[in-house]
Design a protein around this motif. Sequence first.
Motif, mmCIF file in Angstrom:
data_model
loop_
_atom_site.group_PDB
_atom_site.id
_atom_site.type_symbol
_atom_site.label_atom_id
_atom_site.label_comp_id
_atom_site.label_asym_id
_atom_site.label_seq_id
_atom_site.Cartn_x
_atom_site.Cartn_y
_atom_site.Cartn_z
ATOM 1 N N MET A 71 0.838 -1.212 0.000
ATOM 2 C CA MET A 71 0.000 0.000 0.000
ATOM 3 C C MET A 71 0.871 1.260 0.000
ATOM 4 O O MET A 71 0.568 2.239 -0.700
ATOM 5 N N ASP A 72 1.942 1.236 0.763
ATOM 6 C CA ASP A 72 2.852 2.389 0.788
ATOM 7 C C ASP A 72 3.454 2.633 -0.589
ATOM 8 O O ASP A 72 3.504 3.776 -1.074
ATOM 9 N N PHE A 73 3.928 1.562 -1.224
ATOM 10 C CA PHE A 73 4.583 1.713 -2.524
ATOM 11 C C PHE A 73 3.598 2.266 -3.559
ATOM 12 O O PHE A 73 3.910 3.211 -4.299
ATOM 13 N N TYR A 74 2.413 1.690 -3.620
ATOM 14 C CA TYR A 74 1.445 2.135 -4.624
ATOM 15 C C TYR A 74 0.957 3.553 -4.351
ATOM 16 O O TYR A 74 0.700 4.323 -5.286
ATOM 17 N N MET A 132 -2.694 -6.765 -5.352
ATOM 18 C CA MET A 132 -2.892 -5.376 -4.942
ATOM 19 C C MET A 132 -2.711 -4.434 -6.135
ATOM 20 O O MET A 132 -3.460 -3.451 -6.281
ATOM 21 N N ALA A 133 -1.759 -4.722 -6.999
ATOM 22 C CA ALA A 133 -1.575 -3.894 -8.195
ATOM 23 C C ALA A 133 -2.832 -3.889 -9.060
ATOM 24 O O ALA A 133 -3.156 -2.902 -9.726
ATOM 25 N N ALA A 158 0.437 -6.435 -13.389
ATOM 26 C CA ALA A 158 0.431 -6.963 -12.027
ATOM 27 C C ALA A 158 1.619 -7.886 -11.806
ATOM 28 O O ALA A 158 2.227 -7.881 -10.726
ATOM 29 N N ASP A 159 1.962 -8.691 -12.818
ATOM 30 C CA ASP A 159 3.102 -9.596 -12.673
ATOM 31 C C ASP A 159 4.396 -8.801 -12.524
ATOM 32 O O ASP A 159 5.257 -9.134 -11.695
ATOM 33 N N TYR A 160 4.525 -7.751 -13.328
ATOM 34 C CA TYR A 160 5.707 -6.886 -13.219
ATOM 35 C C TYR A 160 5.766 -6.200 -11.857
ATOM 36 O O TYR A 160 6.807 -6.193 -11.185
#
Length: 830
Positions: free
Chosen positions: A238-241, A301-302, A325-327
């Motif tokens: 969540m922080d990264f996104y 999450m992505a 999402a895979d990346y």
Amino acid sequence: MASANLTRAETAERSRAVTVRSYRVELDLRGAPDAGSACFATTTTVEFTAAADATWLDFLGAGVESVVLNGEPVPVRYDGARIALSGLREHNVVTVVAAAEYSRSGEGLHRYVDPADGQTYLYTQYEPADARRVFACFEQPDLKAPFTFVVSAPAKWQVLSNQHVAERESIGDAQKVVFAPTLPISTYITAIVAGPYHHAESSWSRNELAVPLAVLCRASLARYLDADTIFEVTRQGMDFYADHFGYPYPFGKYDQVFVPEYNLGAMENPGCVTFTEAYVFRGAATAAQYQARANTILHEMAHMWFGDLVTMKWWDDLWLKESFADYMGSLVSAEATEWTDAWVAFANRRKAWAYLQDQLPTTHPIVADIVDLEAAKLNFDGITYAKGAGVLKQLVAYVGRDAFFEGARRYFRRHAFGNTTLADLLTELSATSGRDLSGWARAWLQTTGVSTLMLEDAGEGRSAIVQTPARPHRLAVGHYDFDEAGDLVCRQRVEVDLEAERTPIESAAAPLILLNDADLTYAKVRLDPRSLETVEHSLDRVVDPLARGLIWSALWNATRDSELTAARYLSMVRGFAVAEPNPALLAALLANAPYAIEHFLPAASRSRQRRVWLEAAWTAVFAATPGSGEQLAWARAVAAAATVDDAHAADLRAILDGTGPAPVGLPLDPDLRWQMWTALAATGHAEPADLDGELARDDTGSGRTAHLRALAARPLAAVKAQAWSAVFSDTALSNEHLDATIAGFRAGAHRDLIAPYDDDYFVALRAVWSERSIEIARRIVVGLFPAGNTLGPCDRWLDAHADAPAALRRLVIEQRDHLARDLRARGFNG
């Protein structure tokens, strides 16, 4: 009865004629604990506008009781797949009352009874088009709408959906739960979860946004659920996104539910993500398992942005969500969690899946031509996921990281809650990078196949990179040499742009030259003769784990392509795997070695290599650090090797009985015990009474599945006949029990016992495809394909069944190609 298939052409026409305003879906699940109750009541009210006189709703169920259109009852015109509607106005409201069926195949609303405590659990799984098994709907991704779900269920159950609970009413020994309306989403990502699930809570916040977090699993698995670890990875994601996507998490809460008998690794239902409960580890787990779970959490999450917020119009552009999402799963793992080596697993394992898929005759572009739902179902494959992700990694190298993320942010803002195609994304990325990406897209997204890169001596101290076929690549060339400690380290890394088939480069002499160093592009790499000789003697001296992963990938691809002998590859695995510190690489090696033995070696060579591999694994498990993940990985390798060689059968039984020495520190958990019992069963050293005794120790859902597998593994003609019959005639077998039966049927080195069924397999194919759901049919078609020594029976079936459904032919063609590769390799290694 109409086909359950839906075509791109007809759904596109429906999309032009229909705009959906809202759904209200009411489900009565109060009877779910009653095993004799096969159906549940489902009522759907849809508001929509129409620009045509007629359309249809999709529904796959037991029957339709009534249809009310614009306040008037109308005749039910239901053919088993579609509910016909006519006499439409500009604005319409239709209510359908129907009976839907509980599922045992993992499609629709799956019902599972936990043998550990007798409790009933429900969850939905829809992708690509199984929401219609639960409620009547317009089943296509581009007809988004808000959904209000109303669920009646037993009083003490947890009941979840995509949104938070708005109202809850007690009705005797039941409850009626009304959920808040969702934001506009597609049918395939709506979700219902219900049952006495164990529930753990936490939260994540950023600025003014607070997101409740929950993790759930079956009550009998609660003691194994490491919710705190899962919450930690969730918050890191969540922080990264939040930092990179520039669009606040839009779906309110974030539940993650681990469910039984799941067909997938996970599914990105917004606000209610479902995962296979294989990620709830009942015993010891390796670091590779924890890393894979973290990757899946971050992958799903992505999707909250790539797929749920912005959704492809049709399944041609499935890559718009899955490749991204895979990346992102690997990127965020590497940059925001403890799994900083995540790109190693991606380079070595995920890309291996892509390389395999991309060399099949059924390979397809990343942007595929998906004409119908059956084709869509089969396109959740190594191209759409891993190749797409690998190409995105190349795109980031091509346009720059900042431009990539700025393009993604613009894409989210412009298309939030809408549907897109390739052109929409390229427009944003071209704007932020200043590059015209149309040529890049044609080369990478709209073509098939994998390029192979080789280093060629061009004379006078120069080299050339030769690629077949040619594509534009931005890649690095690493020159590795020994340092004072004897380690192989990168002395020089040069980035190169490739366009032509042959590109001259400056290349200093070095013991090891690694093309695609740092894994920037998607391509198979061949090692030049000097580099191959270096790694054959000193691979363990390569310090960088990503470089080792790329080297192992090159070696495996060369073995699969019959350019490196299987014996030479196996020798390197035995020599270096025992000292491999990276858990993902170790896991890959321990899977590839037995595969090479069973598939690439001629029959005359297998027995000796099986014994050599079993002894190497046996030695390694006793030499490994007690209690370590490496020891556990080697113990599992022993159990796998022991299914085809019984040299240590007595030792395994003594370990299981507690009468003989086990490796010090090895956690003999239920799953490992079952693997050992299956090995004993497959080699004729375990009787039903032994397996029943183990089941008494582990009478759980996993235990019953393992028991079924082990029983079917016994090398007796009558046992194989019983398993074969069960696969084709026992329609009550769940998806998981079907897999266990097939795995047991195929277990061990007993081709003589199952070869008599080869002709029956081809005779049954058309009936299986027409009579079973596509999920179950796919498992049977792939799982029972005859792995003999000839392509003749398969070729004859393909010639005689040119009119078979395209998706069925694709599966058979792919299995034929795997067998053809095996036969070529056996000739090469003979």
